[in-house]
Design a protein around this motif. Structure first.
Motif, PDB file in Angstrom:
ATOM      1  N   ARG A 211     -13.663   5.240  -3.065  1.00  0.00           N
ATOM      2  CA  ARG A 211     -14.186   4.042  -2.416  1.00  0.00           C
ATOM      3  C   ARG A 211     -13.032   3.079  -2.156  1.00  0.00           C
ATOM      4  O   ARG A 211     -12.160   2.884  -3.006  1.00  0.00           O
ATOM      5  N   VAL A 212     -13.055   2.482  -0.961  1.00  0.00           N
ATOM      6  CA  VAL A 212     -12.023   1.532  -0.552  1.00  0.00           C
ATOM      7  C   VAL A 212     -12.711   0.258  -0.087  1.00  0.00           C
ATOM      8  O   VAL A 212     -13.681   0.319   0.682  1.00  0.00           O
TER       9      VAL A 212
ATOM     10  N   ALA B  65      -1.659  -1.949   9.738  1.00  0.00           N
ATOM     11  CA  ALA B  65      -1.357  -0.529   9.537  1.00  0.00           C
ATOM     12  C   ALA B  65      -2.629   0.183   9.108  1.00  0.00           C
ATOM     13  O   ALA B  65      -3.272  -0.204   8.147  1.00  0.00           O
ATOM     14  N   VAL B  66      -2.984   1.223   9.847  1.00  0.00           N
ATOM     15  CA  VAL B  66      -4.214   1.935   9.553  1.00  0.00           C
ATOM     16  C   VAL B  66      -4.129   2.667   8.225  1.00  0.00           C
ATOM     17  O   VAL B  66      -5.129   2.850   7.533  1.00  0.00           O
ATOM     18  N   ASP B  67      -2.927   3.082   7.823  1.00  0.00           N
ATOM     19  CA  ASP B  67      -2.780   3.875   6.605  1.00  0.00           C
ATOM     20  C   ASP B  67      -2.725   3.019   5.353  1.00  0.00           C
ATOM     21  O   ASP B  67      -2.566   3.540   4.247  1.00  0.00           O
ATOM     22  N   SER B  68      -2.849   1.712   5.451  1.00  0.00           N
ATOM     23  CA  SER B  68      -2.849   0.831   4.285  1.00  0.00           C
ATOM     24  C   SER B  68      -4.280   0.560   3.860  1.00  0.00           C
ATOM     25  O   SER B  68      -5.140   0.241   4.684  1.00  0.00           O
ATOM     26  N   ILE B  69      -4.547   0.694   2.547  1.00  0.00           N
ATOM     27  CA  ILE B  69      -5.892   0.478   2.021  1.00  0.00           C
ATOM     28  C   ILE B  69      -5.800  -0.425   0.799  1.00  0.00           C
ATOM     29  O   ILE B  69      -4.769  -0.482   0.112  1.00  0.00           O
ATOM     30  N   TYR B  70      -6.915  -1.149   0.508  1.00  0.00           N
ATOM     31  CA  TYR B  70      -6.936  -2.121  -0.578  1.00  0.00           C
ATOM     32  C   TYR B  70      -8.227  -1.967  -1.380  1.00  0.00           C
ATOM     33  O   TYR B  70      -9.260  -1.571  -0.845  1.00  0.00           O
ATOM     34  N   GLY B  71      -8.148  -2.295  -2.678  1.00  0.00           N
ATOM     35  CA  GLY B  71      -9.320  -2.199  -3.549  1.00  0.00           C
ATOM     36  C   GLY B  71      -9.780  -0.767  -3.721  1.00  0.00           C
ATOM     37  O   GLY B  71     -10.926  -0.432  -3.384  1.00  0.00           O
ATOM     38  N   ILE B  72      -8.912   0.074  -4.286  1.00  0.00           N
ATOM     39  CA  ILE B  72      -9.168   1.512  -4.336  1.00  0.00           C
ATOM     40  C   ILE B  72      -9.807   1.876  -5.674  1.00  0.00           C
ATOM     41  O   ILE B  72      -9.376   1.410  -6.742  1.00  0.00           O
TER      42      ILE B  72
ATOM     43  N   MET C 289      -8.051   3.090 -10.597  1.00  0.00           N
ATOM     44  CA  MET C 289      -8.267   1.869  -9.842  1.00  0.00           C
ATOM     45  C   MET C 289      -6.924   1.267  -9.489  1.00  0.00           C
ATOM     46  O   MET C 289      -6.015   1.241 -10.324  1.00  0.00           O
ATOM     47  N   ALA C 290      -6.804   0.823  -8.243  1.00  0.00           N
ATOM     48  CA  ALA C 290      -5.541   0.230  -7.798  1.00  0.00           C
ATOM     49  C   ALA C 290      -5.822  -0.893  -6.816  1.00  0.00           C
ATOM     50  O   ALA C 290      -6.848  -0.882  -6.113  1.00  0.00           O
ATOM     51  N   GLU C 291      -4.903  -1.861  -6.769  1.00  0.00           N
ATOM     52  CA  GLU C 291      -5.075  -2.995  -5.866  1.00  0.00           C
ATOM     53  C   GLU C 291      -4.844  -2.606  -4.418  1.00  0.00           C
ATOM     54  O   GLU C 291      -5.574  -3.038  -3.530  1.00  0.00           O
TER      55      GLU C 291
END
Length: 481
Positions: free
Chosen positions: A160-161, A168-175, A191-193
């Protein structure tokens, strides 16, 4: 060309074009409803779905063309009759049969075109449609990460993101990642920021570079081999880590070689169908001989023990029970040998009969597809000779009563042809007779309607039947009085 003939052709072409595209659109909608589960949610580009629908539309011509001819012919002659234009044509000395001649030439041209289309274009379209649909059905779900939704596309993982990077499409947050691969029912949680997605050079793995996160691992603990129901929790913080997923099955869809589907009957033209039917017939003959030889071999007398009473020709006729001839101490062995041989015969013949039935069905399908090349053209002519007289008789144009009558007659034709074709595939009917059953049954109907239209019969005139019934009642009253 006479002006009346040109008028009739123009009056026919317009409703024919409209009804043809309307029917094609409806059939394509049915196609989408049928395969919606195979198309939605797999990340296909729009042109892949458009290509599939284009090939599917070619196979729908066999249903759309006859229905359009039937509907447009009823609408054309019904509108001419409603506006008294048929009366004007007949008053000019032109019979209905002569008025139908230019349209008949046009329909014959359409029938010939449909024949060549079904022989040359339709097999190629069916081949491309079948191979593309196979690739679509066998492609796994694309790995599409949608913000705020748990994604279970990768086996063993749930991800879940919260949001994706705007620049940047390849950057994700709240993983948040759940790892279920351990198999003990207790997932590992990561879990990662934030993180960044990338692929390996060979494209087989998806790599997530995670930043500022924590990993939780929960597992049962025990001492000296004894099980302790208490759980142990391990928590590891990280500044940066890397998680690798197997991405080989989520590549872009690869297209299967079309030659792999070439042997299917709907994907062959007439020449190829004749060759396939001939080869299947020869293989069936050789397989039948092989089955006969194998059965005869097992039915020959075999000794139940080596060296015991080998019967030579001429064979002796054993009177009474066979077991009485065999010594008592060897009867169980003889019975077991006979049982084994009977079981061997059963298994061998069962496998060969399955192969024989499969080849026989393929031969029947080749015959059916061969006849379909001709029945499409014949159905265009048949439905024209049903629709044109019906329009002249009912004398109603537009999309009201003509549509209802056209749909009824087409349903009768379609049901007859479908039932007969299914019976032919099951072996209940001869393939040639099965494919022509609907045309054979409805041809007298077309001849009858054409005759009634040429003699100006009031076949569907309600007022005519009303006057007929009232006239009989009046006659009865007179005779009673």
């Amino acid at each position: 060309m006479k002006k009346i003939h040109l008028l009739l052709i123009k009056a026919f072409i317009r409703p024919f074009a409209v009804t043809f595209f309307i029917v094609m659109f409806i059939l394509l909608m049915f196609f989408l409803f049928k395969y919606v589960d195979d198309l939605i949610g797999k990340g296909f580009e729009w042109y892949i779905i458009a290509e599939l629908m284009w090939y599917a539309s070619a196979s729908n011509v066999a249903m759309a063309l006859p229905l359009s001819i039937l509907l447009s012919s009823i609408m054309t002659f019904g509108s001419l009759g409603e506006n008294y234009e048929l009366v004007a044509i007949k008053s000019a000395g032109i019979s209905l049969r002569k008025a139908m001649q230019p349209l008949l030439v046009l329909i014959v041209g359409l029938a010939i075109t449909s024949f060549f289309f079904s022989d040359y274009m339709l097999p190629k379209a069916n081949l491309k449609f079948g191979s593309l649909l196979w690739d679509i059905r066998n492609k796994k779900l694309s790995f599409l990460i949608k913000p705020g939704v748990f994604n279970n596309s990768i086996p063993g993982y749930s991800m879940r993101v919260e949001r994706k990077g705007e620049g940047a499409v390849d950057s994700i947050y709240g993983i948040m990642i759940y790892d279920h691969k351990s198999g003990n029912g207790v997932p590992k949680i990561i879990m990662a920021e934030k993180g960044k997605m990338s692929k390996t050079s060979d494209g087989n793995y998806l790599v997530l570079n995670l930043v500022d996160g924590v990993r939780y691992e929960e597992a049962p603990s025990g001492n000296s081999g004894t099980y302790n129901p208490r759980q142990s929790l391990t928590r590891m913080r990280f500044k940066e880590t890397e998680v690798k997923f197997d991405f080989s099955s989520f590549k872009d869809m690869t297209r299967t070689q079309e030659e792999s589907f070439k042997n299917n009957a709907p994907m062959l033209n007439r020449k190829e169908l004749l060759h396939r039917e001939d080869s299947l017939r020869k293989s069936l003959d050789s397989l039948g001989k092989s089955i006969k030889v194998n059965a005869q071999y097992y039915f020959k007398q075999n000794t139940f023990v080596k060296g015991y009473t080998k019967v030579k020709t001429p064979a002796k006729v054993i009177k009474g029970k066979v077991l009485d001839v065999i010594p008592k101490d060897r009867r169980i062995q003889a019975l077991q040998s006979a049982f084994d041989q009977a079981e061997a015969v059963k298994q061998v013949l069962k496998g060969q009969l399955i192969d024989y039935d499969f080849r026989e069905k393929e031969r029947v399908r080749a015959q059916i597809e061969y006849q379909r090349k001709f029945t499409l053209a014949a159905s265009c002519l048949l439905l024209f000779f049903i629709g044109a007289p019906l329009g002249a008789i009912i004398r109603k144009g537009g999309l009201g009563l003509p549509v209802v009558i056209a749909v009824i007659f087409f349903l009768i034709y379609h049901i007859l042809s479908t039932v007969a074709e299914k019976s032919a595939k099951e072996g209940s009917l001869d393939p040639v007779f099965g494919m022509w059953t609907a045309i054979i049954i409805l041809t007298p109907v077309g001849v009858f309607l054409t005759y009634k239209a040429t003699v100006d019969s009031a076949l569907f005139d309600v007022d005519y039947y009303k006057q007929l019934v009232l006239g009989r009642f009046k006659k009865k009253k007179k005779t009673a009085g």
